[in-house]
Design a protein around this motif. Structure first.
Motif, PDB file in Angstrom:
ATOM      1  N   ILE A  34      27.658  47.337  32.687  1.00  0.00           N
ATOM      2  CA  ILE A  34      28.514  46.230  33.057  1.00  0.00           C
ATOM      3  C   ILE A  34      28.523  45.292  31.883  1.00  0.00           C
ATOM      4  O   ILE A  34      27.610  44.505  31.699  1.00  0.00           O
ATOM      5  N   GLU A  36      30.850  42.514  30.186  1.00  0.00           N
ATOM      6  CA  GLU A  36      32.029  41.739  30.500  1.00  0.00           C
ATOM      7  C   GLU A  36      32.703  41.303  29.214  1.00  0.00           C
ATOM      8  O   GLU A  36      32.062  40.811  28.309  1.00  0.00           O
ATOM      9  N   SER A  74      34.678  37.773  30.551  1.00  0.00           N
ATOM     10  CA  SER A  74      35.299  38.620  31.556  1.00  0.00           C
ATOM     11  C   SER A  74      35.293  40.065  31.099  1.00  0.00           C
ATOM     12  O   SER A  74      34.918  40.365  29.977  1.00  0.00           O
ATOM     13  N   HIS A  75      35.725  40.950  31.980  1.00  0.00           N
ATOM     14  CA  HIS A  75      35.629  42.393  31.712  1.00  0.00           C
ATOM     15  C   HIS A  75      36.999  43.023  31.814  1.00  0.00           C
ATOM     16  O   HIS A  75      37.690  42.871  32.813  1.00  0.00           O
ATOM     17  N   THR A 128      36.746  47.070  40.574  1.00  0.00           N
ATOM     18  CA  THR A 128      36.832  45.875  39.737  1.00  0.00           C
ATOM     19  C   THR A 128      37.093  44.641  40.588  1.00  0.00           C
ATOM     20  O   THR A 128      37.989  44.650  41.441  1.00  0.00           O
ATOM     21  N   LEU A 139      39.418  36.679  35.292  1.00  0.00           N
ATOM     22  CA  LEU A 139      38.329  37.636  35.148  1.00  0.00           C
ATOM     23  C   LEU A 139      38.686  38.952  35.802  1.00  0.00           C
ATOM     24  O   LEU A 139      39.250  38.972  36.897  1.00  0.00           O
ATOM     25  N   ARG A 141      36.213  42.114  36.418  1.00  0.00           N
ATOM     26  CA  ARG A 141      34.790  42.422  36.224  1.00  0.00           C
ATOM     27  C   ARG A 141      34.413  43.663  37.010  1.00  0.00           C
ATOM     28  O   ARG A 141      34.784  43.808  38.182  1.00  0.00           O
ATOM     29  N   ASN A 142      33.650  44.540  36.381  1.00  0.00           N
ATOM     30  CA  ASN A 142      33.154  45.743  37.041  1.00  0.00           C
ATOM     31  C   ASN A 142      32.381  45.365  38.305  1.00  0.00           C
ATOM     32  O   ASN A 142      31.466  44.546  38.259  1.00  0.00           O
ATOM     33  N   TYR A 149      29.986  38.399  44.823  1.00  0.00           N
ATOM     34  CA  TYR A 149      30.356  37.728  43.584  1.00  0.00           C
ATOM     35  C   TYR A 149      30.881  36.331  43.905  1.00  0.00           C
ATOM     36  O   TYR A 149      31.699  36.166  44.816  1.00  0.00           O
ATOM     37  N   HIS A 212      25.467  36.903  36.107  1.00  0.00           N
ATOM     38  CA  HIS A 212      26.464  37.335  35.135  1.00  0.00           C
ATOM     39  C   HIS A 212      25.856  38.103  33.967  1.00  0.00           C
ATOM     40  O   HIS A 212      26.515  38.365  32.973  1.00  0.00           O
TER      41      HIS A 212
END
Length: 351
Positions: A34, A36, A74-75, A128, A139, A141-142, A149, A212
């Motif tokens: 993970i 990001e 972010s991812h 995601t 964002l 994110r995985n 979250y 995070h």
């Protein structure tokens, strides 16, 4: 998630006798990284630059690591590999509308602090989080192995959260929850005594930073996986620290453990470092002692002795009990909970 003390007993016995884990019992594959990455802004032409130089790639790796550790990034999700889908096809959104019930695959719920909780579903290995604020995606994110979250503070406005998965293109696979932000972040338990150095706001701040944290430490020996976060006082200065426990297996098959403070380099220990630099074969653990109201990062040696990693002094009152936490590569990563020490008594808490 149950405490790992009893499961760790058998593993600790092997480790303290200098036995490396076999390929069979260490073969549990770690979850996907993970890492990001900040979402790219659109260009005027709407086309992405597909050329990346070696220097840019290296710079991006360093930035990902630094930003991932402190959690303000972010991812950009990557489609799962597929031999039947070309790179050009993967970059394009699906031209086929999703089935009417696809957004019912997962169910999201929201609490008063802005914490979003998801259910299990069929795309748990390809999922995601999407965070939108005032109509702008902030964002992606995985969400693999992450059931909760809470969005970070992107300022006042309307926050919307949903899940996407790769289903012939990225598609929403959950309902959308919405609230007016920024998120509260934490509501104190009024029945709990506020302990100096472990005030509710400090605990919430450390939880937010560790929430995070990137899940893999790329470039570290064995690429150890994030296992659990602890809010303890290992340096005995009266103020809590957010401490991360990572574990994996090195290239030589030996178990690798890293325990370190998430927001600084002042506290950082590895059993691989002890072996390489001092010739000490050991197992690392976290131990909380309610009798002395003291928290420790402990180094357990083959003869059964325990040392405080911070002070290098023997821990004379050490006991192998339910307050000892040891993780190996076979333990699951838990990004939704933390152990918080209240006067040496560890409590298992949510994010």
């Amino acid at each position: 998630m149950k405490k790992r003390f009893f499961a760790a007993f058998a593993g600790l016995s092997l480790l303290l006798n200098g036995c490396a884990g076999t390929a069979d019992n260490m073969a549990a594959e770690a979850p996907e990284d993970i890492a990001e990455q900040t979402a790219s802004a659109e260009t005027d032409s709407g086309e992405a630059d597909e050329t990346t130089t070696t220097a840019e790639a290296e710079g991006s790796w360093v930035l990902d690591l630094m930003e991932g550790i402190f959690g303000y990034n972010s991812h950009e999700p990557v489609p799962p590999p597929s031999g039947s889908v070309s790179p050009e096809q993967q970059k394009k959104p699906s031209e086929t509308l999703p089935p009417p019930d696809l957004t019912e695959t997962y169910r999201l719920t929201l609490d008063e602090t802005g914490l979003v909780t998801r259910t299990d579903g069929i795309y748990d290995d390809n999922l995601t989080w999407v965070i939108e604020v005032n109509g702008r995606i902030q964002l992606e994110r995985n969400a693999v192995n992450e059931m909760t979250y809470r969005p970070m503070d992107y300022g006042p406005g309307t926050y919307r959260v949903w899940l996407e998965a790769w289903v012939q293109g990225y598609q929403p696979v959950s309902n959308t929850v919405e609230f007016e932000g920024p998120p509260v972040g934490f509501i104190a338990d009024n029945d709990r005594e506020e302990i100096e150095g472990f005030e509710s706001w400090r605990i919430a701040d450390h939880k937010g930073h560790m929430k995070h944290l990137i899940q893999q430490l790329h470039g570290f020996y064995g690429d150890p996986e994030y296992k659990m976060g602890f809010i303890i006082d290992p340096d005995h200065d009266g103020t809590c620290n957010g401490v991360v426990y990572c574990a994996g297996v090195g290239d030589d098959g030996e178990p690798v453990q890293y325990i370190y403070e998430n927001m600084s380099d002042a506290i950082r220990f590895s059993n691989a470092d002890y072996l390489e630099k001092q010739g000490i074969r050991c197992t690392l653990g976290i131990w909380c002692d309610p009798e002395t109201e003291t928290d420790y990062i402990v180094r357990l040696e083959p003869d059964g002795s325990a040392y405080d990693c911070v002070t290098e002094q023997p821990v004379k009152n050490f006991e192998m009990n339910e307050n000892l936490f040891i993780y190996t590569t076979v333990d699951e990563s838990d990004r939704d909970h933390f152990y918080v020490s209240y006067r040496g008594v560890p409590e298992f808490e949510g994010a």
